[in-house]
Design an enzyme around this catalytic site. Structure first.
Site, PDB file in Angstrom:
ATOM      1  N   LYS A  35       0.782  -1.239   0.089  1.00  0.00           N
ATOM      2  CA  LYS A  35       0.238  -0.028  -0.147  1.00  0.00           C
ATOM      3  C   LYS A  35       0.823   1.174  -0.002  1.00  0.00           C
ATOM      4  CE  LYS A  35      -0.707   0.144   4.890  1.00  0.00           C
ATOM      5  NZ  LYS A  35      -1.340  -0.610   5.894  1.00  0.00           N
ATOM      6  N   ARG A 131      -7.852  -0.596  16.660  1.00  0.00           N
ATOM      7  CA  ARG A 131      -8.395  -0.066  15.335  1.00  0.00           C
ATOM      8  C   ARG A 131      -9.363  -1.131  15.066  1.00  0.00           C
ATOM      9  NH1 ARG A 131      -4.248   0.729  10.409  1.00  0.00           N
ATOM     10  NH2 ARG A 131      -4.633  -1.501   9.969  1.00  0.00           N
TER      11      ARG A 131
HETATM   12  C1  LIG Z   1      -0.629  -1.490   6.537  1.00  0.00           C
HETATM   13  C2  LIG Z   1      -0.819  -2.844   7.018  1.00  0.00           C
HETATM   14  C3  LIG Z   1       0.082  -3.626   7.343  1.00  0.00           C
HETATM   15  C4  LIG Z   1       1.589  -3.384   7.105  1.00  0.00           C
HETATM   16  O1  LIG Z   1       2.216  -2.699   7.709  1.00  0.00           O
HETATM   17  P1  LIG Z   1       3.594  -2.219   7.951  1.00  0.00           P
HETATM   18  O2  LIG Z   1       3.926  -1.670   9.339  1.00  0.00           O
HETATM   19  O3  LIG Z   1       3.898  -1.594   6.548  1.00  0.00           O
HETATM   20  O4  LIG Z   1       4.641  -3.561   7.806  1.00  0.00           O
HETATM   21  C5  LIG Z   1      -0.159  -4.900   7.714  1.00  0.00           C
HETATM   22  N1  LIG Z   1      -1.534  -5.376   8.120  1.00  0.00           N
HETATM   23  C6  LIG Z   1      -2.329  -4.318   8.069  1.00  0.00           C
HETATM   24  C7  LIG Z   1      -4.025  -4.481   8.423  1.00  0.00           C
HETATM   25  C8  LIG Z   1      -2.403  -3.205   7.519  1.00  0.00           C
HETATM   26  O5  LIG Z   1      -3.269  -2.092   7.117  1.00  0.00           O
END
Ligand SMILES: *Cc1c(COP(=O)(O)O)cnc(C)c1O
Length: 354
Positions: A35, A131
């Protein structure tokens, strides 16, 4: 053209391969989270070349892009809980999704049924970060409902930490996932193959050999792209922290006072500035602003310091960089937030080093 984000694909590939190796030797088969790069095709290819076979993103647009370029050669996982209104698109382009709402699962089940598909889901449980995720005892009632959904296969449980509440993953809180899995299976809701123990903030447990046995999936973005775990922000040994370099051009360089002259009220964003007195000093104005990135940037030249900025301008204290001149390009290592904004901004040109 500047501002420009230079993406070093080889460094990303090396980071990805190293993290994959650490995870696999701990019994974990992680997915790569795309993302922050908006599902960028060149970056996605580097991740696949490094050995990742499952790619995850929060946005359907990015997942569609990945599907278009790679077809069915990779598995796709939707990270953000699906919106009810997106259910059809989710079952069409994602192999798996993270879920916490029974009404959405029912909709996914209906849409998957129409397309003759089985959609696989990981149920998110909230371990305290507040969250997303199912809270407390609700998991059982979700199990009773999903058991009857013929086009939904619950393949695992997952948790997300260190996002809202700043709660750090520990062997204790992650072990809760293992207990919940046992409880789920004993209740007859089906076998669970995956326990997804978080994001890059769980990497420190992998490196320290403390990730609980049974956690066999992680979702890793920042660790790959910026070379650090995110529970404590420590560098991951052997990784590159400079796979992305943001570059901007100097458009003004002058000696000026450090403190504004005149009656001070609010800045361009409605905040009252608090500015440190540094005397008369050399200041650089760069052609990059909040429409391109956020200002959590680290100048590669340690003699430059960020003072602040606005939509289109970034101001630097250049007192210790007497050689800097108008037209020079200043380079920065972006933070996660700055990288996210720069990748998303159409004003930032992307360039690639193979
Ligand atoms: C963005 C996200 C991740 C990845 O997070 P990083 O800190 O970039 O490794 C993993 N799980 C969910 C649900 C996310 O939204």
């Amino acid at each position: 053209m500047f501002p420009q984000l230079e993406v070093n694909l080889q460094k990303i590939k090396e980071n990805a391969a190293l993290i994959l190796q650490h995870c696999r030797s701990a019994g974990i088969d992680p997915c790569a989270v795309t993302k922050v790069v908006c599902g960028d095709s060149a970056v996605v290819n580097a991740l696949v070349e490094a050995g990742f076979t499952q790619l995850a993103d929060s946005r359907l647009e990015n997942i569609s892009k990945i599907r278009m370029s790679l077809g069915n050669s990779v598995e796709t996982l939707l990270l953000r809980l699906p919106a009810l209104s997106h259910a059809r698109e989710v079952v069409r382009c994602c192999n798996l999704s993270l879920n916490s709402e029974v009404s959405v699962l029912a909709e996914l089940n209906a849409r998957a049924g129409e397309l003759g598909l089985t959609h696989r889901v990981i149920l998110m449980v909230d371990l305290g970060d507040l969250r997303e995720g199912i809270w407390g005892d609700e998991l059982r009632s979700v199990g009773q409902r999903t058991r009857k959904m013929r086009h939904i296969e619950v393949v695992g449980l997952g948790a997300n930490l260190t996002c809202y509440g700043g709660v750090v993953p520990t062997p204790e809180n992650l072990s809760k996932l293992i207990e919940l899995k046992q409880d789920w299976e004993l209740s007859g809701y089906g076998q669970l193959k995956l326990l997804s123990g978080g994001n890059s903030s769980s990497l420190y447990l992998v490196l320290d050999g403390r990730i609980p046995a049974g956690i066999n999936h992680l979702r890793i973005g920042e660790g790959i792209f910026l070379g650090r775990e995110t529970a404590y922000g420590r560098p991951l040994p052997g990784t590159h922290d400079d796979a992305f370099i943001l570059k901007a051009e100097v458009i003004e360089l002058k000696e000026k006072p450090s403190v504004p002259v005149g009656q001070v009220n609010r800045d361009a964003f409605g905040n009252i500035p608090v500015i440190e007195e540094r005397g008369i000093h050399r200041r650089a104005v760069l052609a990059i602003g909040k429409q391109d990135t956020d200002f959590s940037l680290r100048p590669l030249n340690p003699d430059l310091n960020i003072l602040g900025g606005s939509s289109d301008h970034l101001l630097l204290d250049a007192a210790d960089a007497p050689q800097l001149k108008v037209g020079d390009i200043v380079e920065f290592i972006p933070s996660y937030g700055a990288l996210l904004a720069a990748m998303t901004s159409p004003y930032v040109q992307k360039s690639y080093i193979p």
